[in-house]
Write an enzyme that holds these catalytic residues in place. Structure first.
Site, short mmCIF file in Angstrom:
data_model
loop_
_atom_site.label_atom_id
_atom_site.label_comp_id
_atom_site.label_asym_id
_atom_site.label_seq_id
_atom_site.Cartn_x
_atom_site.Cartn_y
_atom_site.Cartn_z
N HIS A 76 -1.14 0.73 -9.56
CA HIS A 76 -1.74 -0.02 -8.69
C HIS A 76 -2.63 -1.29 -9.33
CE1 HIS A 76 -3.82 -0.03 -4.53
NE2 HIS A 76 -3.79 -1.17 -4.90
N ARG A 86 0.95 -1.11 0.05
CA ARG A 86 0.10 -0.05 0.04
C ARG A 86 0.88 1.17 -0.02
NH1 ARG A 86 -3.67 -2.43 -1.62
NH2 ARG A 86 -5.89 -2.50 -0.59
P1 NAP Z 1 -2.22 -10.78 4.68
O1 NAP Z 1 -2.37 -12.34 4.81
O2 NAP Z 1 -3.16 -10.28 5.79
O3 NAP Z 1 -0.63 -10.57 5.41
C1 NAP Z 1 -0.19 -9.64 5.90
C2 NAP Z 1 1.13 -9.80 6.30
O4 NAP Z 1 1.69 -8.56 6.92
C3 NAP Z 1 1.11 -10.84 7.51
O5 NAP Z 1 2.34 -11.75 7.23
C4 NAP Z 1 1.38 -10.08 8.69
O6 NAP Z 1 1.87 -10.65 10.06
C5 NAP Z 1 2.24 -8.90 8.36
N1 NAP Z 1 2.00 -7.74 8.99
C6 NAP Z 1 0.83 -6.95 9.32
N2 NAP Z 1 1.06 -6.06 10.19
C7 NAP Z 1 2.33 -6.02 10.62
C8 NAP Z 1 3.29 -5.27 11.09
N3 NAP Z 1 2.97 -4.28 12.19
N4 NAP Z 1 4.57 -5.80 11.24
C9 NAP Z 1 4.98 -6.95 10.72
N5 NAP Z 1 4.23 -7.52 9.76
C10 NAP Z 1 3.06 -7.06 9.81
O7 NAP Z 1 -2.51 -9.90 3.49
P2 NAP Z 1 -1.98 -10.40 2.00
O8 NAP Z 1 -3.28 -11.05 1.44
O9 NAP Z 1 -0.79 -10.92 1.93
O10 NAP Z 1 -2.17 -9.00 1.22
C11 NAP Z 1 -1.13 -8.04 1.81
C12 NAP Z 1 -1.25 -6.64 1.45
O11 NAP Z 1 -1.20 -6.60 0.00
C13 NAP Z 1 -2.79 -6.12 1.62
O12 NAP Z 1 -3.13 -5.77 2.69
C14 NAP Z 1 -2.95 -4.99 0.43
O13 NAP Z 1 -2.66 -3.90 1.26
C15 NAP Z 1 -1.89 -5.49 -0.56
N6 NAP Z 1 -2.19 -5.56 -1.79
C16 NAP Z 1 -2.02 -4.78 -2.75
C17 NAP Z 1 -2.45 -5.27 -4.24
C18 NAP Z 1 -1.75 -4.49 -5.52
O14 NAP Z 1 -2.40 -4.49 -6.47
N7 NAP Z 1 -0.91 -3.65 -5.11
C19 NAP Z 1 -3.33 -6.50 -4.56
C20 NAP Z 1 -3.73 -7.08 -3.52
C21 NAP Z 1 -3.14 -6.77 -2.16
P3 NAP Z 1 1.15 -11.98 10.69
O15 NAP Z 1 1.45 -12.99 9.69
O16 NAP Z 1 2.03 -11.99 11.85
O17 NAP Z 1 -0.13 -11.64 10.73
C1 GLV Z 2 -5.81 -4.19 -4.13
O1 GLV Z 2 -4.77 -3.42 -4.03
C2 GLV Z 2 -6.39 -5.26 -3.27
O2 GLV Z 2 -6.15 -4.96 -2.04
O3 GLV Z 2 -6.62 -6.23 -3.63
#
Ligand code: NAP
Ligand code: GLV
Length: 315
Positions: free
Chosen positions: A278, A230
């Site tokens: 994005h 993000r």
């Molecule tokens: P997720 O499964 O919830 O994983 C988030 C990870 O971040 C987990 O490993 C979590 O730790 C870690 N985390 C959160 N807060 C933290 C902190 N304060 N310190 C250290 N680690 C921390 O989410 P995801 O599905 O992988 O997605 C991650 C992010 O990608 C989304 O929230 C979104 O913002 C972004 N995204 C971007 C796109 C794009 O097109 N650019 C698309 C989709 C998603 P724990 O494992 O310990 O909980």
């Molecule tokens: C895109 O940014 C998503 O959160 O899926």
């Protein structure tokens, strides 16, 4: 018949509407803003960046379903109804992000930008190429997306380290966690891949102080940043400063504190910056609508939804 609202801003809602209607003819699909009908009918709101306060106008909601993986925009709504917030976890979205990360890690590892520049000058000149196993890729955020990217990078041969909030055990990945684990994680990381959610704890985390800690003297002889998490995680001015002083050799940015990235941002024209709008993991209705409808089906059958957001920690 269950009434489902689609409220989408910033994306074209047509594809979602068509897909929902095709997959769930048994449901009553309403589309904000023109075809909402009686707000009291709506049981599920499937949303992307709805205006703050909108969802408070639906008194009988059972759940809110984000059409993306991140739900930070939703949680920023002070009037968000107190019902479960479900986010997307889907193999298609995960693989798209893995593709993006692997693409850009390889661009740096194989020095493709340098060869592009040489091609423009018609120069035939080979540069040394480190062994992948000597290059350390650090993944910030070992959740659904970070884990998948880490596993794919490992298969290609990279050394992968990771950082998360709570301890993780991923075969072959040296995993760090929490505030104490951050610095040792960064010191090793030559290519930092940021896949954290935007939460109060992660805002502005990619700043000059953090960038100074990256491993600059490893196999790549420079440190690189890839942020596809993000925009709120990064401080644009600090990334520019790190690029100017040379502590950062390159940055791939898919997300920005202000989106679209303002036309006057110096990031646009910077020779060491790669920008995408994005779309590292585009949310595509053909595949994702089914995931959303499956969660609604679970709730309708009396089961708790999967992939809910913990409001206390913000993801
Ligand atoms: P997720 O499964 O919830 O994983 C988030 C990870 O971040 C987990 O490993 C979590 O730790 C870690 N985390 C959160 N807060 C933290 C902190 N304060 N310190 C250290 N680690 C921390 O989410 P995801 O599905 O992988 O997605 C991650 C992010 O990608 C989304 O929230 C979104 O913002 C972004 N995204 C971007 C796109 C794009 O097109 N650019 C698309 C989709 C998603 P724990 O494992 O310990 O909980
Ligand atoms: C895109 O940014 C998503 O959160 O899926």
């Amino acid at each position: 018949m269950t009434s489902i609202l689609l409220a989408i801003m910033g994306w074209d809602p047509k594809g979602w509407e068509q897909r929902f209607r095709a997959l769930a003819p048994q449901h009553d699909i309403r589309v904000w803003p023109d075809a909402v009908g009686d707000p009291a009918d709506i049981r599920y709101a499937c949303v992307w960046k709805p205006p703050a306060g909108l969802l408070a106008g639906f008194p009988n909601l059972k759940a809110i379903l984000s059409l993306g993986a991140g739900a930070d925009d939703l949680l920023a709504d002070p009037e968000l109804p107190d019902v479960p917030v479900v986010r997307i976890v889907d193999p298609d979205l995960t693989m798209r992000m893995t593709e993006y990360v692997v693409l850009h890690v390889l661009m740096y590892h194989r020095r493709q930008r340098l060869y592009d520049a040489q091609q423009r000058e018609r120069r035939w000149l080979e540069h040394s190429q480190p062994v992948a196993s000597e290059v350390v890729v650090g993944i910030m955020g070992l959740g659904v997306l970070g884990t998948s990217a880490a596993q794919m990078l490992q298969r290609i041969g990279f050394k992968v380290v990771g950082w998360s909030r709570t301890p993780k055990a991923l075969p072959g990945v040296e995993a760090f966690h929490g505030a104490r684990g951050l610095e040792p994680f960064l010191r090793q990381s030559e290519i930092l891949v940021c896949l954290l959610p935007a939460t109060p704890a992660t805002r502005g985390i990619v700043n000059l102080d953090l960038l100074h800690k990256l491993g600059r003297h490893g196999a790549l002889q420079g440190a690189y940043l890839i942020n596809a998490g993000r925009g709120a995680l990064q401080v644009d001015a600090d990334i520019l400063a790190a690029l100017e002083e040379g502590s950062l050799a390159g940055a791939v940015l898919d997300v920005f504190p202000t989106e679209p990235l303002p036309i006057e941002s110096p990031l646009w024209g910077h020779p060491k910056v790669t920008i995408t709008p994005h779309n590292a993991a585009q949310a595509v209705p053909q595949t994702l609508a089914m995931s959303v409808l499956q969660q609604i089906d679970r709730i309708e059958r009396g089961h708790p939804p999967e992939n809910t957001i913990d409001r206390a920690i913000g993801y």
